[in-house]
Write a protein that holds these residues in place. Sequence first.
Motif, PDB file in Angstrom:
ATOM      1  N   PHE A 255       2.913   5.698  -2.912  1.00 25.30           N
ATOM      2  CA  PHE A 255       3.773   6.775  -3.342  1.00 25.30           C
ATOM      3  C   PHE A 255       3.888   6.974  -4.837  1.00 25.30           C
ATOM      4  O   PHE A 255       3.912   8.113  -5.357  1.00 25.30           O
ATOM      5  CB  PHE A 255       5.019   6.202  -2.918  1.00 25.30           C
ATOM      6  CG  PHE A 255       6.247   6.746  -3.547  1.00 25.30           C
ATOM      7  CD1 PHE A 255       6.794   7.873  -2.666  1.00 25.30           C
ATOM      8  CD2 PHE A 255       7.160   6.332  -4.476  1.00 25.30           C
ATOM      9  CE1 PHE A 255       7.759   8.646  -3.102  1.00 25.30           C
ATOM     10  CE2 PHE A 255       8.107   6.965  -4.874  1.00 25.30           C
ATOM     11  CZ  PHE A 255       8.592   8.201  -4.147  1.00 25.30           C
ATOM     12  N   PHE A 256       3.513   5.930  -5.701  1.00 25.19           N
ATOM     13  CA  PHE A 256       3.457   6.172  -7.235  1.00 25.19           C
ATOM     14  C   PHE A 256       2.270   6.670  -7.440  1.00 25.19           C
ATOM     15  O   PHE A 256       2.244   7.378  -8.610  1.00 25.19           O
ATOM     16  CB  PHE A 256       3.699   4.897  -7.931  1.00 25.19           C
ATOM     17  CG  PHE A 256       5.218   4.458  -7.856  1.00 25.19           C
ATOM     18  CD1 PHE A 256       6.336   5.205  -8.499  1.00 25.19           C
ATOM     19  CD2 PHE A 256       5.603   3.339  -6.848  1.00 25.19           C
ATOM     20  CE1 PHE A 256       7.516   4.590  -8.136  1.00 25.19           C
ATOM     21  CE2 PHE A 256       6.980   2.980  -6.638  1.00 25.19           C
ATOM     22  CZ  PHE A 256       8.073   3.440  -7.418  1.00 25.19           C
ATOM     23  N   PHE A 257       1.384   6.286  -7.038  1.00 23.24           N
ATOM     24  CA  PHE A 257      -0.233   6.873  -7.585  1.00 23.24           C
ATOM     25  C   PHE A 257      -0.738   8.138  -6.859  1.00 23.24           C
ATOM     26  O   PHE A 257      -1.506   8.515  -7.434  1.00 23.24           O
ATOM     27  CB  PHE A 257      -1.196   5.489  -7.561  1.00 23.24           C
ATOM     28  CG  PHE A 257      -0.674   4.575  -8.603  1.00 23.24           C
ATOM     29  CD1 PHE A 257      -1.015   4.700  -9.927  1.00 23.24           C
ATOM     30  CD2 PHE A 257       0.059   3.480  -8.373  1.00 23.24           C
ATOM     31  CE1 PHE A 257      -0.811   3.745 -11.026  1.00 23.24           C
ATOM     32  CE2 PHE A 257       0.289   2.587  -9.397  1.00 23.24           C
ATOM     33  CZ  PHE A 257       0.164   2.583 -10.765  1.00 23.24           C
ATOM     34  N   LEU A 258      -0.333   8.123  -5.669  1.00 22.72           N
ATOM     35  CA  LEU A 258      -1.137   9.056  -4.792  1.00 22.72           C
ATOM     36  C   LEU A 258       0.019  10.257  -4.320  1.00 22.72           C
ATOM     37  O   LEU A 258      -0.413  11.162  -3.778  1.00 22.72           O
ATOM     38  CB  LEU A 258      -1.810   8.674  -3.671  1.00 22.72           C
ATOM     39  CG  LEU A 258      -2.820   7.541  -3.894  1.00 22.72           C
ATOM     40  CD1 LEU A 258      -3.521   7.230  -2.384  1.00 22.72           C
ATOM     41  CD2 LEU A 258      -4.072   8.325  -4.803  1.00 22.72           C
ATOM     42  N   ASN A 259       1.260  10.082  -4.533  1.00 22.49           N
ATOM     43  CA  ASN A 259       2.063  10.861  -4.391  1.00 22.49           C
ATOM     44  C   ASN A 259       2.124  11.102  -2.498  1.00 22.49           C
ATOM     45  O   ASN A 259       2.581  12.041  -2.282  1.00 22.49           O
ATOM     46  CB  ASN A 259       2.062  12.172  -5.049  1.00 22.49           C
ATOM     47  CG  ASN A 259       3.466  13.252  -5.073  1.00 22.49           C
ATOM     48  OD1 ASN A 259       4.319  12.529  -4.899  1.00 22.49           O
ATOM     49  ND2 ASN A 259       3.322  14.394  -5.087  1.00 22.49           N
ATOM     50  N   GLU A 260       1.754  10.153  -1.938  1.00 25.21           N
ATOM     51  CA  GLU A 260       1.979  10.148  -0.577  1.00 25.21           C
ATOM     52  C   GLU A 260       3.513   9.823  -0.181  1.00 25.21           C
ATOM     53  O   GLU A 260       3.669   8.536  -0.369  1.00 25.21           O
ATOM     54  CB  GLU A 260       0.906   9.317   0.017  1.00 25.21           C
ATOM     55  CG  GLU A 260      -0.476   9.801   0.025  1.00 25.21           C
ATOM     56  CD  GLU A 260      -1.422   8.775   0.802  1.00 25.21           C
ATOM     57  OE1 GLU A 260      -0.962   7.948   1.542  1.00 25.21           O
ATOM     58  OE2 GLU A 260      -2.686   8.984   0.732  1.00 25.21           O
TER      59      GLU A 260
ATOM     60  N   THR B  63       0.969  -1.371  -0.110  1.00 23.44           N
ATOM     61  CA  THR B  63      -0.242  -0.037   0.006  1.00 23.44           C
ATOM     62  C   THR B  63       0.937   1.032  -0.114  1.00 23.44           C
ATOM     63  O   THR B  63       0.581   2.198  -0.782  1.00 23.44           O
ATOM     64  CB  THR B  63      -0.998   0.132   1.185  1.00 23.44           C
ATOM     65  OG1 THR B  63      -1.750  -0.884   1.100  1.00 23.44           O
ATOM     66  CG2 THR B  63      -1.768   1.290   1.233  1.00 23.44           C
ATOM     67  N   MET B  64       2.113   1.275   0.744  1.00 23.43           N
ATOM     68  CA  MET B  64       2.805   2.456   0.843  1.00 23.43           C
ATOM     69  C   MET B  64       3.574   2.432  -0.149  1.00 23.43           C
ATOM     70  O   MET B  64       3.620   3.919  -0.964  1.00 23.43           O
ATOM     71  CB  MET B  64       3.807   2.308   2.041  1.00 23.43           C
ATOM     72  CG  MET B  64       3.385   2.332   3.505  1.00 23.43           C
ATOM     73  SD  MET B  64       4.883   2.339   4.491  1.00 23.43           S
ATOM     74  CE  MET B  64       3.876   2.236   6.141  1.00 23.43           C
ATOM     75  N   LEU B  65       3.942   1.576  -1.107  1.00 21.89           N
ATOM     76  CA  LEU B  65       4.680   1.623  -2.214  1.00 21.89           C
ATOM     77  C   LEU B  65       3.702   2.236  -3.522  1.00 21.89           C
ATOM     78  O   LEU B  65       3.927   3.025  -4.183  1.00 21.89           O
ATOM     79  CB  LEU B  65       5.234   0.432  -2.798  1.00 21.89           C
ATOM     80  CG  LEU B  65       6.098   0.244  -3.992  1.00 21.89           C
ATOM     81  CD1 LEU B  65       7.421   1.304  -3.705  1.00 21.89           C
ATOM     82  CD2 LEU B  65       6.630  -1.002  -4.252  1.00 21.89           C
ATOM     83  N   ILE B  66       2.418   1.304  -3.369  1.00 18.70           N
ATOM     84  CA  ILE B  66       1.580   2.065  -4.537  1.00 18.70           C
ATOM     85  C   ILE B  66       1.150   3.290  -4.355  1.00 18.70           C
ATOM     86  O   ILE B  66       1.040   4.198  -5.440  1.00 18.70           O
ATOM     87  CB  ILE B  66       0.574   0.912  -4.697  1.00 18.70           C
ATOM     88  CG1 ILE B  66       0.764  -0.560  -4.927  1.00 18.70           C
ATOM     89  CG2 ILE B  66      -0.807   1.459  -5.595  1.00 18.70           C
ATOM     90  CD1 ILE B  66      -0.240  -1.558  -4.699  1.00 18.70           C
TER      91      ILE B  66
END
Length: 295
Positions: free
Chosen positions: A105-110, A100-103
């Motif tokens: 990061f790429f899709f939500l810029n979190e 979740t953190m990785l995805i």
Amino acid sequence: MPIRDILLALLVVAIWGFNFVVIKLSVEALPPILAAAFRFSFAAVPLIFFVKPPKTAWWMTAGFGLSFGFALYSFLNLALSAGMPAGLASVVLQVQAFFTMLIAFFFLNERPRRMQIIGGAIAFAGIGVIAIERLSGAALGPFVLTLCAALAWGFANVLSKKAGKVNPIAITVWGSAFAALPLFGLSAFMEGPGALIDAVTAPRWSTVGLIVFLAYPATLFGLAVWNWLLSRHPASIVAPFTLLVPITGLVSGWILLGERITALEIAGGALVVVGLGATVIKRRRPPINPILPEA
């Protein structure tokens, strides 16, 4: 994160930990894909006739249902049916927090904070300790299937976050409907249409009870609260709470299924708790002192 939201997250993960035992029992009573299909059809019907669709793009609701319902539970139920212990499955599936953190990061810029990364590493080490201890009793195939389920959950978390502040009951009910139909189709293809006919014409009340628990406390209540939390807080804050699921999963498996808990697993669980604490506690910035004028 307010204490109320923390307590709700803890209640959900406690239900989801026990949920693994119930899933294990359900795939012993029914073919695994059919068990998942019944779970999400019960969660969708009859509420779908009374709950309006969520106010978001239809593809987000469909994507959520297909990732969380269809993909996650197809992989997970097959893994448990193939011999994956319920306690070990509850451990391995929590890799979803890091997916979740990785995805996100790429899709939500979190961008996760430093303490979230450190806490996640500590918790992941705890999961690794428990998994290494238990992996000797599991084949590689079921383990890989469980990792695929964790990846699907990561995508579901990000889609739920992307959907925004929608009605959590609505996205759960309509997402369940999007999951149920392809699950029945996959069951007919893999397990044969006779499995559905036998289950409907000669139901066992014990099996119905298992499906009811999976559909309502574990899916409708748990997922609705989970989606509500994701709509209020960053995915990188909410997702790590599921790192506590292995503890309730291991304890439930030990009490109800006779699965053994070792001292090393207890140590791993302690690391999970420490890591979770580091990820959810936000460091407060020191107050800025005003510049006083010279006397």
